[in-house]
Write a protein that holds these residues in place. Structure first.
Motif, PDB file in Angstrom:
ATOM      1  N   LYS A   1      -7.092   6.910  -0.915  1.00 10.57           N
ATOM      2  CA  LYS A   1      -6.890   7.135  -2.358  1.00 10.57           C
ATOM      3  C   LYS A   1      -7.543   6.017  -3.182  1.00 10.57           C
ATOM      4  O   LYS A   1      -6.909   5.337  -3.979  1.00 10.57           O
ATOM      5  CB  LYS A   1      -5.400   7.225  -2.677  1.00 10.57           C
ATOM      6  CG  LYS A   1      -4.671   8.326  -1.949  1.00 10.57           C
ATOM      7  CD  LYS A   1      -5.128   9.667  -2.440  1.00 10.57           C
ATOM      8  CE  LYS A   1      -4.316  10.770  -1.784  1.00 10.57           C
ATOM      9  NZ  LYS A   1      -4.769  12.081  -2.154  1.00 10.57           N
TER      10      LYS A   1
ATOM     11  N   HIS B   1      -7.071   2.901 -10.421  1.00  9.38           N
ATOM     12  CA  HIS B   1      -6.461   3.344 -11.674  1.00  9.38           C
ATOM     13  C   HIS B   1      -5.106   2.665 -11.934  1.00  9.38           C
ATOM     14  O   HIS B   1      -4.822   2.249 -13.052  1.00  9.38           O
ATOM     15  CB  HIS B   1      -6.288   4.862 -11.655  1.00  9.38           C
ATOM     16  CG  HIS B   1      -5.613   5.411 -12.862  1.00  9.38           C
ATOM     17  ND1 HIS B   1      -6.233   5.515 -14.092  1.00  9.38           N
ATOM     18  CD2 HIS B   1      -4.348   5.878 -13.039  1.00  9.38           C
ATOM     19  CE1 HIS B   1      -5.393   6.016 -14.969  1.00  9.38           C
ATOM     20  NE2 HIS B   1      -4.242   6.247 -14.356  1.00  9.38           N
ATOM     21  N   ILE B   2      -4.274   2.542 -10.905  1.00 12.93           N
ATOM     22  CA  ILE B   2      -2.923   2.016 -11.140  1.00 12.93           C
ATOM     23  C   ILE B   2      -2.816   0.496 -11.058  1.00 12.93           C
ATOM     24  O   ILE B   2      -1.812  -0.074 -11.494  1.00 12.93           O
ATOM     25  CB  ILE B   2      -1.887   2.655 -10.185  1.00 12.93           C
ATOM     26  CG1 ILE B   2      -2.164   2.269  -8.738  1.00 12.93           C
ATOM     27  CG2 ILE B   2      -1.812   4.133 -10.378  1.00 12.93           C
ATOM     28  CD1 ILE B   2      -1.072   2.682  -7.775  1.00 12.93           C
ATOM     29  N   LYS B   3      -3.832  -0.181 -10.540  1.00 14.09           N
ATOM     30  CA  LYS B   3      -3.732  -1.640 -10.371  1.00 14.09           C
ATOM     31  C   LYS B   3      -3.378  -2.353 -11.669  1.00 14.09           C
ATOM     32  O   LYS B   3      -2.447  -3.159 -11.710  1.00 14.09           O
ATOM     33  CB  LYS B   3      -5.026  -2.215  -9.807  1.00 14.09           C
ATOM     34  CG  LYS B   3      -4.955  -3.727  -9.638  1.00 14.09           C
ATOM     35  CD  LYS B   3      -6.273  -4.338  -9.273  1.00 14.09           C
ATOM     36  CE  LYS B   3      -6.125  -5.845  -9.285  1.00 14.09           C
ATOM     37  NZ  LYS B   3      -7.391  -6.525  -9.291  1.00 14.09           N
TER      38      LYS B   3
ATOM     39  N   MET C   1       0.212   4.325  -0.991  1.00 11.13           N
ATOM     40  CA  MET C   1      -0.482   5.599  -0.776  1.00 11.13           C
ATOM     41  C   MET C   1      -1.463   5.434   0.382  1.00 11.13           C
ATOM     42  O   MET C   1      -1.764   4.313   0.777  1.00 11.13           O
ATOM     43  CB  MET C   1      -1.257   6.005  -2.043  1.00 11.13           C
ATOM     44  CG  MET C   1      -0.399   6.210  -3.275  1.00 11.13           C
ATOM     45  SD  MET C   1      -1.379   6.678  -4.730  1.00 11.13           S
ATOM     46  CE  MET C   1      -2.274   5.166  -5.087  1.00 11.13           C
TER      47      MET C   1
ATOM     48  N   SER D   1       0.335  -1.518 -12.877  1.00 10.91           N
ATOM     49  CA  SER D   1       1.464  -1.657 -11.955  1.00 10.91           C
ATOM     50  C   SER D   1       2.339  -2.846 -12.354  1.00 10.91           C
ATOM     51  O   SER D   1       1.834  -3.951 -12.565  1.00 10.91           O
ATOM     52  CB  SER D   1       0.952  -1.853 -10.525  1.00 10.91           C
ATOM     53  OG  SER D   1       2.038  -2.063  -9.659  1.00 10.91           O
TER      54      SER D   1
ATOM     55  N   GLN E   1       0.795  -1.231   0.000  1.00 12.23           N
ATOM     56  CA  GLN E   1       0.000   0.000   0.000  1.00 12.23           C
ATOM     57  C   GLN E   1       0.834   1.292   0.000  1.00 12.23           C
ATOM     58  O   GLN E   1       1.060   1.895   1.033  1.00 12.23           O
ATOM     59  CB  GLN E   1      -0.958  -0.012   1.184  1.00 12.23           C
ATOM     60  CG  GLN E   1      -2.109   0.928   0.967  1.00 12.23           C
ATOM     61  CD  GLN E   1      -3.373   0.478   1.659  1.00 12.23           C
ATOM     62  OE1 GLN E   1      -3.435  -0.512   2.358  1.00 12.23           O
ATOM     63  NE2 GLN E   1      -4.417   1.234   1.437  1.00 12.23           N
TER      64      GLN E   1
ATOM     65  N   ALA F   1      -9.743   5.862  -5.777  1.00 16.98           N
ATOM     66  CA  ALA F   1      -9.720   5.940  -7.244  1.00 16.98           C
ATOM     67  C   ALA F   1      -8.309   5.746  -7.778  1.00 16.98           C
ATOM     68  O   ALA F   1      -8.114   5.116  -8.828  1.00 16.98           O
ATOM     69  CB  ALA F   1     -10.288   7.273  -7.711  1.00 16.98           C
ATOM     70  N   ALA F   2      -7.321   6.258  -7.086  1.00 16.47           N
ATOM     71  CA  ALA F   2      -5.932   6.127  -7.537  1.00 16.47           C
ATOM     72  C   ALA F   2      -5.508   4.661  -7.548  1.00 16.47           C
ATOM     73  O   ALA F   2      -4.853   4.202  -8.495  1.00 16.47           O
ATOM     74  CB  ALA F   2      -5.007   6.952  -6.648  1.00 16.47           C
ATOM     75  N   TYR F   3      -5.862   3.909  -6.520  1.00 17.88           N
ATOM     76  CA  TYR F   3      -5.519   2.490  -6.492  1.00 17.88           C
ATOM     77  C   TYR F   3      -6.200   1.737  -7.627  1.00 17.88           C
ATOM     78  O   TYR F   3      -5.585   0.912  -8.291  1.00 17.88           O
ATOM     79  CB  TYR F   3      -5.882   1.860  -5.145  1.00 17.88           C
ATOM     80  CG  TYR F   3      -4.874   2.144  -4.071  1.00 17.88           C
ATOM     81  CD1 TYR F   3      -3.565   1.695  -4.178  1.00 17.88           C
ATOM     82  CD2 TYR F   3      -5.217   2.873  -2.943  1.00 17.88           C
ATOM     83  CE1 TYR F   3      -2.634   1.956  -3.192  1.00 17.88           C
ATOM     84  CE2 TYR F   3      -4.293   3.138  -1.949  1.00 17.88           C
ATOM     85  CZ  TYR F   3      -3.000   2.677  -2.086  1.00 17.88           C
ATOM     86  OH  TYR F   3      -2.085   2.946  -1.106  1.00 17.88           O
TER      87      TYR F   3
ATOM     88  N   GLN G   1      -8.823  -2.682  -6.485  1.00 14.57           N
ATOM     89  CA  GLN G   1      -7.687  -1.830  -6.164  1.00 14.57           C
ATOM     90  C   GLN G   1      -6.367  -2.576  -5.978  1.00 14.57           C
ATOM     91  O   GLN G   1      -5.307  -2.010  -6.195  1.00 14.57           O
ATOM     92  CB  GLN G   1      -7.959  -1.065  -4.864  1.00 14.57           C
ATOM     93  CG  GLN G   1      -9.158  -0.168  -4.919  1.00 14.57           C
ATOM     94  CD  GLN G   1      -9.438   0.400  -3.544  1.00 14.57           C
ATOM     95  OE1 GLN G   1      -9.468  -0.317  -2.553  1.00 14.57           O
ATOM     96  NE2 GLN G   1      -9.633   1.705  -3.488  1.00 14.57           N
TER      97      GLN G   1
END
Length: 123
Positions: A9, A15-17, A5, A20, A3, A11-13, A42
């Motif tokens: 967060k 988005h990047i899942k 961040m 990554s 984790q 939406a950010a998780y 996420q």
């Protein structure tokens, strides 16, 4: 990657899942009440700290839910006595990974239920 961040967060998780290069593992998001429908969007896996998760029985419940939702699992304990670690060792084979070294950080450990020798934990 555990984790990277704040848990807020969301939406950010999500988005990047998918982009990554390393698996994302939820840690701070894992409490005694957690929504797996959201977590699986996420993260690739979850890290269950027994005391943060609400104890032994809730750890088992979270493990079962994580497996049901296709998430890999990590069992961990922070700086706790070997009483907690002894319980964690009983569950460790059910997890994909285990991080059980926190009792080594204690100056005084009253129970001596688990000992470490040459990197191996003994009951």
């Amino acid at each position: 990657m555990e984790q990277p961040m704040p848990a807020t967060k969301l939406a950010a998780y999500a988005h990047i899942k998918s982009s990554s290069p390393v698996p994302l593992v939820a840690k701070e998001s894992i409490t005694d009440t957690v929504g797996f429908e959201l977590l699986r969007t996420q993260f690739h896996g979850i890290n269950i700290d027994m005391m943060q998760a609400g104890g032994y029985l809730n750890t088992i419940r979270l493990l079962q839910l994580a497996k049901k939702n296709g998430l890999f699992t990590v069992l961990s304990c922070t700086a706790e006595t070997t009483l907690s670690f002894w319980s964690a060792l009983q569950l460790s084979n059910a997890f994909d990974f285990a991080n059980l070294s926190g009792f080594l950080m204690l100056d005084e450990e009253p129970f001596s239920l688990v000992r470490e020798q040459d990197g191996i934990l003994y009951l």
